[in-house]
Motif scaffolding. Structure first.
Motif, PDB file in Angstrom:
ATOM      1  N   GLN A 472       0.821  -1.215   0.000  1.00  0.00           N
ATOM      2  CA  GLN A 472       0.000   0.000   0.000  1.00  0.00           C
ATOM      3  C   GLN A 472       0.854   1.264   0.000  1.00  0.00           C
ATOM      4  O   GLN A 472       0.432   2.302  -0.519  1.00  0.00           O
ATOM      5  CB  GLN A 472      -0.941   0.003   1.210  1.00  0.00           C
ATOM      6  N   LEU A 532      -5.357   5.993   1.205  1.00  0.00           N
ATOM      7  CA  LEU A 532      -5.681   5.184   2.388  1.00  0.00           C
ATOM      8  C   LEU A 532      -6.739   5.885   3.247  1.00  0.00           C
ATOM      9  O   LEU A 532      -7.643   5.247   3.794  1.00  0.00           O
ATOM     10  CB  LEU A 532      -4.420   4.955   3.225  1.00  0.00           C
ATOM     11  N   ARG A 536      -9.923   3.616   3.589  1.00  0.00           N
ATOM     12  CA  ARG A 536     -10.092   3.031   4.921  1.00  0.00           C
ATOM     13  C   ARG A 536     -10.936   3.910   5.837  1.00  0.00           C
ATOM     14  O   ARG A 536     -11.410   3.458   6.876  1.00  0.00           O
ATOM     15  CB  ARG A 536      -8.735   2.796   5.574  1.00  0.00           C
TER      16      ARG A 536
END
Length: 639
Positions: A472, A532, A536
């Motif tokens: 990532q 992210l 997320r």
């Protein structure tokens, strides 16, 4: 012959096996030919791993050539038995100040070099006084370097080299950890030595705006000099520099984008006034573009959101009046809409912190901090060096206990005797300014697995999370088993971030995560963090000295000054106060200054534009409206 001259210079780093035999090599410098005249100001650019730092270490004989020759003030470094004599002539300031600070008191560290030169005591102290003043560290002369922030340590390191008055100073990213005003102060001090005393300056930097005052620029790639020329000649090659993982100053990039959009502005613009003059001169002409049609322009003639009409005030349209500024400052510090959203999971109430209370080193680092941090925000924190930023973020996951005040996470006091602070640090992850401070395992994968395994995962489960986190952040799988200590600075930062991400935190705190990275690496890491954040839904808290990065990524901006929160609002609203920010050792993005300058010159532009793309669209739109207005006023065809 110049003060620094290299001919067919080559250097290879050797890697040895367990038996001490050469196992592999890496060619860091390859066939470099340069000739630097005394008194020149040379800037060296290059992506991480391009060879620029290795070249710099040859310039004061910290490294000796594998091939070719380098001369320092006419002396071949390979023939001089006493290399310290060469280092008197060419002083060096490293990226990490901890590598060269040795004394227990600031003024003694600055005086160490002159003392070793055999200068009389009176002259040593005179040089110490001058160097501390020029780097803005006089107030800290009696402090221990260990108690200074990273940026303050860097100023001490620069002062120590300046005090030796070398004929040449080599600076390897000396301002990477400094706030904007600190960067400018240090650069001005170095330039003064260059212009007034004829000291040759060789500056390695990733801050493109620091390069514009150089005499010449060398651009490194794969160990060789890929480009050379004046700053204007080099920065005019925007596309080529991007191929080399580099960037140009925002003013240069904006000029380039406007040129591509059809405006008659020159390439290679270096200064804000230069661009403002070129653009504003077009506003008075019906033909504002090279092809008489501003491509991509917005022809909407309505009022631009966030600006005032010309009849509102006598000040710069789009800015606040003095009364507004004062009122707005109060509302920001006490909390605005962006800082008072519901579902806050982390809250600081009346937090104070004092270092070394009751001693001569007592410092009040935080004063009456009240913050409410909700889920899912991307928050930026800025502040001058020593403003309390790092102290603040270490309170957020209970690394530091407040002297007074209360910190709660999900409604629970994190300093309650029964609270599980180990679990808290799994949910609130912190990536330090220097990633090597949190890397310790034998290989990258094991290092990233450490956190998840401490959470109770098996090795197999931890490896799954670790591999996902490494990918990532853009770390290559083929290097998972490499030692973290053999990685570049940028790679170490990626591993440190992955080590926190692998624990699946709710809040990710990053302290200067891009310091020392080349522009491409900086953008890549921040883009991945932004992704992210969106995918997320984690809260991101980014501490940075780059106003441009904050403007691009943050939705909320907290400004620290002398241990207090002075602004807390959206970046566009905070950056309206750029003059106040400057008084705090900060600044606004370069684009903010450009747009305000255009406003002063009478152009109807929105001063809240914070990125190059926003500024480009705003300028094209304003020019199109001007063109239509002029055409209508003269009875011309607006098509």
């Amino acid at each position: 012959m110049g003060i620094i001259k290299a001919l067919k210079l080559g250097f290879e780093y050797l890697k040895y096996d367990d038996d001490g035999n050469p196992a592999s090599s890496h060619r860091a410098v390859d066939d470099v030919n340069i000739d630097i005249e005394p008194g020149e100001f040379i800037a060296v650019l290059g992506h991480n791993g391009s060879g620029k730092s290795t070249l710099a270490k040859h310039m004061n004989a910290l490294l000796l050539p594998t091939e070719g020759t380098i001369w320092i003030d006419g002396t071949d470094t390979k023939t001089e038995p006493e290399l310290w004599k060469l280092r008197q002539k060419a002083g060096m300031v490293f990226q990490n100040p901890d590598n060269q600070i040795i004394a227990s008191v600031v003024e003694e560290d600055v005086g160490f070099g002159p003392e070793n030169l055999g200068l009389p005591t009176e002259k040593i102290w005179k040089r110490v006084d001058e160097s501390l003043k020029k780097t803005g560290m006089t107030a800290y002369r009696s402090h221990s370097p260990n108690r200074l922030s990273g940026g303050q340590k860097q100023r001490v390191a620069i002062a120590g080299v300046m005090a030796m008055r070398p004929r040449c100073i080599v600076l390897d990213e000396p301002t990477a950890m400094l706030d904007p005003v600190g960067r400018r102060e240090v650069l001005d001090a170095v330039l003064e030595l260059n212009r007034q005393e004829g000291v040759t300056v060789i500056l390695i930097t990733h801050y493109m705006e620091e390069v514009v005052r150089a005499d010449r620029v060398f651009v490194m790639d794969n160990g060789s000099v890929a480009l050379t020329g004046t700053p204007r000649e080099v920065f005019a090659q925007v596309d080529r520099l991007k191929e080399l993982r580099l960037d140009v100053p925002q003013v240069t990039l904006l000029g380039h984008e406007l040129f591509k959009a059809g405006l008659d502005v020159p390439e290679g613009i270096l200064f804000m006034d230069e661009l403002a003059d070129a653009v504003s001169s077009l506003a008075g002409s019906k033909e504002t573009a090279r092809d008489n049609n501003v491509r991509n322009g917005d022809t909407d003639t309505g009022t631009i959101p966030g600006t005032y009409s010309d009849t509102d005030t006598g000040m710069i349209p789009g800015a606040y009046s003095e009364t507004d500024l004062k009122a707005d400052t109060v509302s920001m510090a006490s909390g605005s809409e962006v800082s008072q959203q519901k579902n806050g999971i982390l809250k600081l109430s009346g937090v104070n912190y004092v270092y070394s209370p009751g001693t001569s080193f007592e410092v009040k680092a935080l004063e009456d901090i009240n913050l409410d941090i909700p889920e899912g925000q991307f928050i930026g924190i800025i502040g001058h060096t020593g403003s309390g930023k790092s102290t603040l973020i270490q309170h957020l996951n209970a690394l530091i206990r407040p002297t007074s005040g209360r910190i709660t996470y999900k409604g629970e006091d994190v300093w309650d005797d029964k609270y599980d602070r180990k679990a808290l640090r799994s949910e609130i992850g912190l990536v330090f300014q220097y990633p090597e401070h949190q890397l310790f395992e034998n290989d990258v994968l094991s290092d990233v697995c450490f956190g998840p395994m401490n959470q109770g995962l098996t090795r197999e489960e931890a490896e799954k999370e670790a591999k996902k986190a490494l990918l990532q952040v853009g770390f290559k799988e083929k290097r998972f088993l490499d030692s973290p200590f053999e990685l570049s600075g940028g790679q170490k930062k990626r591993v440190a971030i992955a080590g926190v991400l692998a624990m699946n935190p709710k809040i990710l705190i990053l302290d200067e995560p891009t310091a020392g990275l080349d522009p491409h690496g900086r953008d890549e890491i921040l883009e991945r963090i932004s992704l992210l954040h969106k995918e997320r839904g984690i809260t991101v808290i980014l501490v940075s000295h780059s106003m441009e990065d904050i403007a691009k990524y943050a939705e909320r901006l907290i400004v620290m000054n002398e241990g207090k929160v002075v602004y807390d609002d959206t970046p566009p609203r905070v950056f309206r106060h750029y003059e106040e920010l400057e008084k705090m050792g900060l600044s606004a993005p370069q684009i903010t200054y450009i747009m305000n300058t255009l406003r002063k010159k009478g152009m109807d532009v929105d001063v809240t534009a914070g990125t190059v793309e926003e500024a480009k669209k705003e300028i094209l739109s304003a020019l199109e409206r001007t063109r239509i207005h002029i055409a209508k006023g003269t009875g011309g065809d607006t098509e």
